[in-house]
Motif scaffolding. Sequence first.
Motif, PDB file in Angstrom:
ATOM      1  N   GLY A 135       7.712 -21.937  -5.896  1.00  0.00           N
ATOM      2  CA  GLY A 135       8.945 -21.787  -5.724  1.00  0.00           C
ATOM      3  C   GLY A 135       9.075 -21.017  -4.927  1.00  0.00           C
ATOM      4  N   THR A 136       8.847 -19.375  -4.744  1.00  0.00           N
ATOM      5  CA  THR A 136      10.006 -18.756  -3.951  1.00  0.00           C
ATOM      6  C   THR A 136       8.200 -18.076  -3.223  1.00  0.00           C
ATOM      7  OG1 THR A 136      11.552 -18.015  -5.127  1.00  0.00           O
ATOM      8  CG2 THR A 136      11.113 -16.814  -3.123  1.00  0.00           C
ATOM      9  N   ARG A 137       8.495 -17.560  -1.509  1.00  0.00           N
ATOM     10  CA  ARG A 137       7.001 -16.964  -0.952  1.00  0.00           C
ATOM     11  C   ARG A 137       7.524 -15.705  -1.372  1.00  0.00           C
ATOM     12  NH1 ARG A 137       6.200 -15.339   5.118  1.00  0.00           N
ATOM     13  NH2 ARG A 137       3.902 -15.801   5.051  1.00  0.00           N
ATOM     14  N   ILE A 138       6.479 -14.455  -1.658  1.00  0.00           N
ATOM     15  CA  ILE A 138       6.679 -12.937  -1.504  1.00  0.00           C
ATOM     16  C   ILE A 138       5.607 -12.750  -1.374  1.00  0.00           C
ATOM     17  CG2 ILE A 138       7.174 -13.319  -4.464  1.00  0.00           C
ATOM     18  CD1 ILE A 138       5.023 -13.391  -5.317  1.00  0.00           C
ATOM     19  N   GLN A 139       5.420 -11.378  -0.673  1.00  0.00           N
ATOM     20  CA  GLN A 139       4.879 -10.656  -0.524  1.00  0.00           C
ATOM     21  C   GLN A 139       3.892 -10.033  -1.537  1.00  0.00           C
ATOM     22  OE1 GLN A 139       7.520  -7.119   1.262  1.00  0.00           O
ATOM     23  NE2 GLN A 139       5.013  -5.839   2.077  1.00  0.00           N
ATOM     24  N   ILE A 140       3.485  -9.966  -0.787  1.00  0.00           N
ATOM     25  CA  ILE A 140       1.829  -9.380  -1.746  1.00  0.00           C
ATOM     26  C   ILE A 140       0.912  -7.709  -1.459  1.00  0.00           C
ATOM     27  CG2 ILE A 140      -0.930  -9.006  -3.429  1.00  0.00           C
ATOM     28  CD1 ILE A 140       1.353 -11.156  -4.648  1.00  0.00           C
ATOM     29  N   ASN A 141       0.297  -6.975  -2.104  1.00  0.00           N
ATOM     30  CA  ASN A 141      -0.031  -5.851  -1.541  1.00  0.00           C
ATOM     31  C   ASN A 141      -0.284  -5.352  -2.612  1.00  0.00           C
ATOM     32  OD1 ASN A 141      -1.268  -3.439   0.306  1.00  0.00           O
ATOM     33  ND2 ASN A 141       1.218  -3.672   0.722  1.00  0.00           N
ATOM     34  N   SER A 142      -1.466  -4.516  -2.857  1.00  0.00           N
ATOM     35  CA  SER A 142      -2.770  -4.041  -2.797  1.00  0.00           C
ATOM     36  C   SER A 142      -1.892  -1.856  -3.701  1.00  0.00           C
ATOM     37  CB  SER A 142      -4.214  -3.896  -2.317  1.00  0.00           C
ATOM     38  OG  SER A 142      -4.330  -2.840  -1.451  1.00  0.00           O
ATOM     39  N   ILE A 143      -2.774  -1.845  -4.596  1.00  0.00           N
ATOM     40  CA  ILE A 143      -2.152  -0.558  -4.848  1.00  0.00           C
ATOM     41  C   ILE A 143      -2.950   0.270  -3.533  1.00  0.00           C
ATOM     42  CG2 ILE A 143      -2.643   1.499  -6.663  1.00  0.00           C
ATOM     43  CD1 ILE A 143      -0.444  -0.498  -7.483  1.00  0.00           C
ATOM     44  N   ASP A 144      -3.960   0.024  -3.547  1.00  0.00           N
ATOM     45  CA  ASP A 144      -4.241   1.416  -2.423  1.00  0.00           C
ATOM     46  C   ASP A 144      -3.845   0.803  -1.530  1.00  0.00           C
ATOM     47  OD1 ASP A 144      -6.853   2.042  -4.277  1.00  0.00           O
ATOM     48  OD2 ASP A 144      -7.945   0.105  -2.711  1.00  0.00           O
ATOM     49  N   ASN A 145      -3.422   0.227  -0.662  1.00  0.00           N
ATOM     50  CA  ASN A 145      -2.721   0.424   0.428  1.00  0.00           C
ATOM     51  C   ASN A 145      -1.470   1.076   0.505  1.00  0.00           C
ATOM     52  OD1 ASN A 145      -4.321  -1.160   2.665  1.00  0.00           O
ATOM     53  ND2 ASN A 145      -3.276  -3.741   2.139  1.00  0.00           N
ATOM     54  N   LEU A 146      -0.723   0.708  -1.219  1.00  0.00           N
ATOM     55  CA  LEU A 146       0.969   1.050  -1.529  1.00  0.00           C
ATOM     56  C   LEU A 146       0.614   2.421  -1.325  1.00  0.00           C
ATOM     57  CD1 LEU A 146       1.777  -1.281  -3.904  1.00  0.00           C
ATOM     58  CD2 LEU A 146       2.767  -1.496  -1.842  1.00  0.00           C
ATOM     59  N   ILE A 147      -0.824   3.039  -1.330  1.00  0.00           N
ATOM     60  CA  ILE A 147      -0.513   4.283  -1.764  1.00  0.00           C
ATOM     61  C   ILE A 147      -1.500   5.036  -0.546  1.00  0.00           C
ATOM     62  CG2 ILE A 147      -2.643   6.023  -2.721  1.00  0.00           C
ATOM     63  CD1 ILE A 147      -2.855   4.740  -5.157  1.00  0.00           C
ATOM     64  N   LYS A 148      -1.842   5.010   0.346  1.00  0.00           N
ATOM     65  CA  LYS A 148      -2.251   4.454   1.885  1.00  0.00           C
ATOM     66  C   LYS A 148      -1.034   4.910   2.585  1.00  0.00           C
ATOM     67  CE  LYS A 148      -4.786   3.205   6.127  1.00  0.00           C
ATOM     68  NZ  LYS A 148      -5.555   2.071   6.443  1.00  0.00           N
TER      69      LYS A 148
END
Length: 233
Positions: free
Chosen positions: A112-125
């Motif tokens: 499939g397609t290359r995608i960005q992953i992130n954590s909820i902890d980081n998104l809050i930070k």
Amino acid sequence: MIRNLKIWDESMIYLIIKNIKENNSIFIDIGCNYGAYSIPISKIKNKIDVYCFDPSKKSLDKLVENIKLNKIQNIKYFKIGIGEKEKYSFFDDNLKNYKNSGSYQINDDKRGTRIQINSIDNLIKKKIIYPKKKIFIKMDIEGYEFFALQGLIKTINKFNVMIFFEFSKKILENHENLETKMSKFIKDNNLIIYNSNFVEQKLEKLFSDIKKLKKDHEVLDNFILVNDNNSNY
């Protein structure tokens, strides 16, 4: 679109709505798809912020249509996959490979397609998510749930968190020694597992039961994780 359809997974949606009793809450929809959860929740609880995450452009395009159709103003959406840390992976949303769009999967074998992953902890930070005292989270990410949980450790230990998740065979496929790892994770973070009737469940029994499912049954059931110190919702 969704305004003209029967609500999907109605009992679980109304269970979430029932527990969001105050405006000092947010709802995070991990694997939001076209908004089957977020649309009804945001309409009924229109004073809270709703954050939607999905790595599929196809799904988010449908979500945007549903937001406009229902004239919703309290949803923020992001083309991001949720996992244990910030990284890149791959996402297959070719419908020909699945039963339906709710089965799209994150994978590490470059399908499939290359995608960005992130954590909820980081998104809050990073202040992409603005947390409040109570955080309600729904996860339906086709076996990627334990990765997402590992990216929630700071959030779980700082806020009142209630996580609604699907326990399926796919989660077993993504991890070695999952029962041991998940047992340690639950113990270390003072979590309790409940079923949809808020009856406490033992992790050992869930693993035993899912191994007994017939080949044509993928999902054991929906369950709820609550941090023990804040279990008095």
